[in-house]
Scaffold this active site. Sequence first.
Site, short mmCIF file in Angstrom:
data_model
loop_
_atom_site.label_atom_id
_atom_site.label_comp_id
_atom_site.label_asym_id
_atom_site.label_seq_id
_atom_site.Cartn_x
_atom_site.Cartn_y
_atom_site.Cartn_z
N SER A 270 -30.29 25.17 53.99
CA SER A 270 -29.35 25.55 52.68
C SER A 270 -28.31 26.35 53.19
O SER A 270 -26.95 26.24 52.61
CB SER A 270 -30.18 26.36 51.50
N THR A 271 -28.30 27.25 54.05
CA THR A 271 -27.47 28.14 54.31
C THR A 271 -26.74 28.17 56.09
O THR A 271 -27.58 27.64 56.81
CB THR A 271 -27.60 29.69 54.34
#
Length: 196
Positions: free
Chosen positions: A11-12
């Site tokens: 996600s990051t």
Amino acid sequence: MSRIFAYCRISTLDQTTENQRREIESAGFKIKPQQIIEEHISGSAATSERPGFNRLLARLKCGDQLIVTKLDRLGCNAMDIRKTVEQLTETGIRVHCLALGGIDLTSPTGKMMMQVISAVAEFERDLLLERTHSGIVRARGAGKRFGRPPVLNEEQKQVVFERIKSGVSISAIAREFKTSRQTILRAKAKLQTPDI
């Protein structure tokens, strides 16, 4: 001969897919580097909105296998996961989820697992519909209006009605209030047949 692909999503930007790759390798799957698809995208994005996943779908063929470390790699919620697995199954692709013991989601056990997920997805959908409906009822009860704001307020509608009664044309009234003829005709109709 069936090919094995892996889909690794993070996600990051400060995360890496290295842990997912190691987990897949530790489970005994030997995957060629060009068959590991990595993607940096939020887990809240549906699979249809994930460019990397869509490129993967274009490469997969009947008989291939797809390995994911967790079920959430296949969708943003239970409904999306179910849809993705059904789409892959229809194409003849076997899906393995390591978090579920490496189970093939297209096997009888995997299908049973997907039925449970389907039940959860249906439950989620029903809850969402119920919450949406109760929210609308609550908002209406509090006097909230839905849709676009009215072009004419109640005072302007009364003026429109007075102008119509005095013989001013619909077009002239529309120009005066900088609106369409249809808006004036709707205001006239509402004032002639008030809500019961």
